[in-house]
Design a protein around this motif. Sequence first.
Motif, mmCIF file in Angstrom:
data_model
loop_
_atom_site.group_PDB
_atom_site.id
_atom_site.type_symbol
_atom_site.label_atom_id
_atom_site.label_comp_id
_atom_site.label_asym_id
_atom_site.label_seq_id
_atom_site.Cartn_x
_atom_site.Cartn_y
_atom_site.Cartn_z
ATOM 1 N N LEU A 55 43.620 -10.598 -39.349
ATOM 2 C CA LEU A 55 44.108 -11.023 -38.051
ATOM 3 C C LEU A 55 45.398 -10.271 -37.752
ATOM 4 N N HIS A 56 45.455 -9.618 -36.599
ATOM 5 C CA HIS A 56 46.629 -8.841 -36.198
ATOM 6 C C HIS A 56 47.193 -9.407 -34.898
ATOM 7 N N ARG A 57 48.491 -9.211 -34.707
ATOM 8 C CA ARG A 57 49.145 -9.623 -33.471
ATOM 9 C C ARG A 57 49.893 -8.449 -32.870
ATOM 10 N N ALA A 58 49.785 -8.331 -31.565
ATOM 11 C CA ALA A 58 50.479 -7.258 -30.848
ATOM 12 C C ALA A 58 51.304 -7.895 -29.741
ATOM 13 N N GLY A 59 52.612 -7.749 -29.840
ATOM 14 C CA GLY A 59 53.512 -8.310 -28.845
ATOM 15 C C GLY A 59 54.085 -7.247 -27.935
ATOM 16 N N VAL A 60 55.080 -7.629 -27.158
ATOM 17 C CA VAL A 60 55.696 -6.723 -26.187
ATOM 18 C C VAL A 60 56.220 -5.475 -26.894
ATOM 19 N N GLY A 61 55.873 -4.321 -26.357
ATOM 20 C CA GLY A 61 56.326 -3.066 -26.937
ATOM 21 C C GLY A 61 55.456 -2.556 -28.065
ATOM 22 N N SER A 62 54.417 -3.299 -28.428
ATOM 23 C CA SER A 62 53.522 -2.850 -29.489
ATOM 24 C C SER A 62 52.482 -1.886 -28.929
ATOM 25 N N LEU A 63 52.035 -1.001 -29.793
ATOM 26 C CA LEU A 63 50.945 -0.098 -29.471
ATOM 27 C C LEU A 63 49.779 -0.441 -30.380
ATOM 28 N N PHE A 103 43.511 6.221 -38.341
ATOM 29 C CA PHE A 103 44.675 5.387 -38.037
ATOM 30 C C PHE A 103 44.635 4.177 -38.965
ATOM 31 N N ALA A 104 45.519 4.159 -39.943
ATOM 32 C CA ALA A 104 45.506 3.086 -40.934
ATOM 33 C C ALA A 104 46.006 1.770 -40.351
ATOM 34 N N ASP A 105 46.989 1.824 -39.453
ATOM 35 C CA ASP A 105 47.595 0.619 -38.901
ATOM 36 C C ASP A 105 47.142 0.406 -37.466
ATOM 37 N N PRO A 106 46.502 -0.722 -37.159
ATOM 38 C CA PRO A 106 46.048 -0.965 -35.784
ATOM 39 C C PRO A 106 47.169 -1.358 -34.828
ATOM 40 N N VAL A 107 48.313 -1.797 -35.347
ATOM 41 C CA VAL A 107 49.451 -2.157 -34.498
ATOM 42 C C VAL A 107 50.676 -1.409 -35.006
ATOM 43 N N VAL A 108 51.275 -0.609 -34.138
ATOM 44 C CA VAL A 108 52.463 0.151 -34.527
ATOM 45 C C VAL A 108 53.583 -0.127 -33.527
ATOM 46 N N HIS A 109 54.790 0.097 -33.977
ATOM 47 C CA HIS A 109 55.966 -0.118 -33.135
ATOM 48 C C HIS A 109 56.703 1.213 -33.012
ATOM 49 N N ASP A 110 56.499 1.867 -31.907
ATOM 50 C CA ASP A 110 57.028 3.205 -31.685
ATOM 51 C C ASP A 110 57.399 3.326 -30.211
ATOM 52 N N PRO A 111 58.655 3.096 -29.851
ATOM 53 C CA PRO A 111 59.057 3.095 -28.440
ATOM 54 C C PRO A 111 58.653 4.364 -27.686
ATOM 55 N N ARG A 112 58.706 5.522 -28.348
ATOM 56 C CA ARG A 112 58.361 6.761 -27.644
ATOM 57 C C ARG A 112 56.876 6.797 -27.279
ATOM 58 N N SER A 113 56.010 6.462 -28.228
ATOM 59 C CA SER A 113 54.571 6.455 -27.932
ATOM 60 C C SER A 113 54.237 5.397 -26.887
ATOM 61 N N VAL A 114 54.868 4.238 -27.000
ATOM 62 C CA VAL A 114 54.652 3.178 -26.009
ATOM 63 C C VAL A 114 55.021 3.676 -24.615
ATOM 64 N N LEU A 116 55.132 6.801 -23.511
ATOM 65 C CA LEU A 116 54.209 7.837 -23.057
ATOM 66 C C LEU A 116 52.885 7.236 -22.578
ATOM 67 N N ILE A 117 52.351 6.296 -23.343
ATOM 68 C CA ILE A 117 51.084 5.673 -22.976
ATOM 69 C C ILE A 117 51.228 4.867 -21.692
ATOM 70 N N ARG A 118 52.284 4.077 -21.611
ATOM 71 C CA ARG A 118 52.472 3.243 -20.414
ATOM 72 C C ARG A 118 52.691 4.110 -19.172
ATOM 73 N N SER A 119 53.495 5.147 -19.292
ATOM 74 C CA SER A 119 53.784 6.012 -18.147
ATOM 75 C C SER A 119 52.527 6.714 -17.660
ATOM 76 N N ALA A 120 51.731 7.260 -18.584
ATOM 77 C CA ALA A 120 50.493 7.939 -18.190
ATOM 78 C C ALA A 120 49.520 6.964 -17.535
ATOM 79 N N HIS A 121 49.418 5.765 -18.104
ATOM 80 C CA HIS A 121 48.515 4.750 -17.560
ATOM 81 C C HIS A 121 48.929 4.372 -16.140
ATOM 82 N N GLU A 122 50.215 4.139 -15.931
ATOM 83 C CA GLU A 122 50.695 3.737 -14.608
ATOM 84 C C GLU A 122 50.435 4.825 -13.561
#
Length: 276
Positions: A55-63, A103-114, A116-122
């Motif tokens: 069981l994994h949890r992804a909160g605000v700022g998680s990728l 990708f070994a970890d399904p939830v990562v905390h990386d402000p830069r990747s977050v 980039l992904i959010r900006s491209a999506h928007e």
Amino acid sequence: MTESARWTRVDDGRFQVDLLTADYQRHAFTRHSHSTFAIGVVLCGEEQFHYRGELHRAGVGSLAILEPDEPHDGQAADPNGWAYRVFYPPADLLFEDGPRAHFADPVVHDPRSVHLIRSAHEELTAGADPFAAHSKLAWAMTAVARRHGDGRPAGPVLSPRDAAAARKIAEIRDRLTADLRCAPSLRELAAGVELSPFHLLRVFRDATGFPPHTWLVLERVCRARHLLAAGLTPAQVASGVGFADQAHLTRWFKRVTGVTPAAFRNSVQDPVRPAA
């Protein structure tokens, strides 16, 4: 409490990528998998999901990074629900400039990747400057692959025995998808690959994460997405892919995608394309 979800499809001439923008409080995704990666950024609240036995949890700022064909579910981790933006890129887009990684970890905390992904999506969902948005998409996918892929091959090296089992699984999949409207019986499937029905159920579930009948329903949903995007109505799609009726399609479609077939069709009718 209100919920909202909208799908967008983008097309850069080489790849089609689906995007989801959603805000959920009560919705729970049934256990399913994707033929593509799923890369999402949580904007508020917290999501929880079962993936690879944990069981994994992804909160605000998680990728969150989920690999193709990996069974998972998804629901709110608290009463406030969660809002997120998700890309569903094919592997060839994510690893366009190098070999596919794991990708070994399904939830990562990386402000830069977050970012980039959010900006491209928007930008892609807004559709204001498709050329710039597609450039950001390519940059974001490359960054995620390089920063969080561990460099190991995505799939294991198979022994001759495993390879033989993989061929049988491929034969079963081909038989199930040959005509989505008319599934063969379990005994017919088993006889076709020289296995007992029980052995077939075990090896198929071990390989895919689902029993054959559930896997087939999920394939029907996947095919329904393509047909709806092509302009067919939900009623036409339901009969065309093997659901009993439109209501049956709607129940499964929403459990897997988070929206109704009609809402999905309306959202993706005009894919976002780069400017000429």
